[in-house]
Motif scaffolding. Structure first.
Motif, PDB file in Angstrom:
ATOM      1  N   LEU A  13       0.817  -1.211   0.000  1.00  0.00           N
ATOM      2  CA  LEU A  13       0.000   0.000   0.000  1.00  0.00           C
ATOM      3  C   LEU A  13       0.855   1.266   0.000  1.00  0.00           C
ATOM      4  O   LEU A  13       0.525   2.241  -0.651  1.00  0.00           O
ATOM      5  N   TYR A  14       1.969   1.247   0.706  1.00  0.00           N
ATOM      6  CA  TYR A  14       2.792   2.441   0.778  1.00  0.00           C
ATOM      7  C   TYR A  14       3.537   2.720  -0.531  1.00  0.00           C
ATOM      8  O   TYR A  14       4.019   3.821  -0.744  1.00  0.00           O
ATOM      9  N   MET A  45      -3.632   4.161  -4.629  1.00  0.00           N
ATOM     10  CA  MET A  45      -4.428   3.520  -3.580  1.00  0.00           C
ATOM     11  C   MET A  45      -4.199   4.205  -2.230  1.00  0.00           C
ATOM     12  O   MET A  45      -5.121   4.354  -1.432  1.00  0.00           O
ATOM     13  N   PHE A  46      -2.961   4.623  -1.976  1.00  0.00           N
ATOM     14  CA  PHE A  46      -2.655   5.322  -0.737  1.00  0.00           C
ATOM     15  C   PHE A  46      -3.413   6.646  -0.674  1.00  0.00           C
ATOM     16  O   PHE A  46      -3.986   6.996   0.354  1.00  0.00           O
ATOM     17  N   LEU A  47      -3.473   7.353  -1.791  1.00  0.00           N
ATOM     18  CA  LEU A  47      -4.188   8.622  -1.843  1.00  0.00           C
ATOM     19  C   LEU A  47      -5.693   8.417  -1.650  1.00  0.00           C
ATOM     20  O   LEU A  47      -6.341   9.161  -0.911  1.00  0.00           O
ATOM     21  N   VAL A  48      -6.244   7.393  -2.288  1.00  0.00           N
ATOM     22  CA  VAL A  48      -7.671   7.090  -2.130  1.00  0.00           C
ATOM     23  C   VAL A  48      -7.984   6.751  -0.676  1.00  0.00           C
ATOM     24  O   VAL A  48      -8.964   7.246  -0.107  1.00  0.00           O
TER      25      VAL A  48
END
Length: 96
Positions: free
Chosen positions: A44-45, A50-53
């Motif tokens: 995820l990082y 995806m991290f922003l979402v």
């Protein structure tokens, strides 16, 4: 139930030698299979989108919680100011 027919009168279809050679390289075949079946998964990082979402979802949730607490706090203050304080005052004011 279905009835299956075995066609024994037709000649047996064999793959060509080129097709056989194509599938003899099992490491390449396995690699192609893995690419088709599995999705590449990044942590995820490392996946910026995806991290922003996820960050936006958490921020919206936090803001919604703050807004609801603020509304409940205002309602509670209004309710407390009107009736409860007067009832307490009347209870202790009966000494006169």
């Amino acid at each position: 139930m279905r009835k299956y027919k075995v066609n024994r009168g037709e000649p047996v279809k064999m793959p060509s030698k080129e097709a056989i050679e194509k599938y003899k390289d099992f490491s390449r075949l396995r690699h192609e299979y893995d690419e088709m079946v599995r999705r590449p998964q990044k942590p995820l990082y490392k996946d910026k989108k995806m991290f922003l979402v996820l960050l936006i979802i958490l921020l919206l949730t936090y803001l919604i919680i703050l807004a609801t607490e603020e509304k409940e706090g205002k309602k509670k203050d209004q309710d407390d100011d009107n009736g409860w304080i007067e009832m307490v005052d009347e209870k202790y004011d009966s000494t006169t």
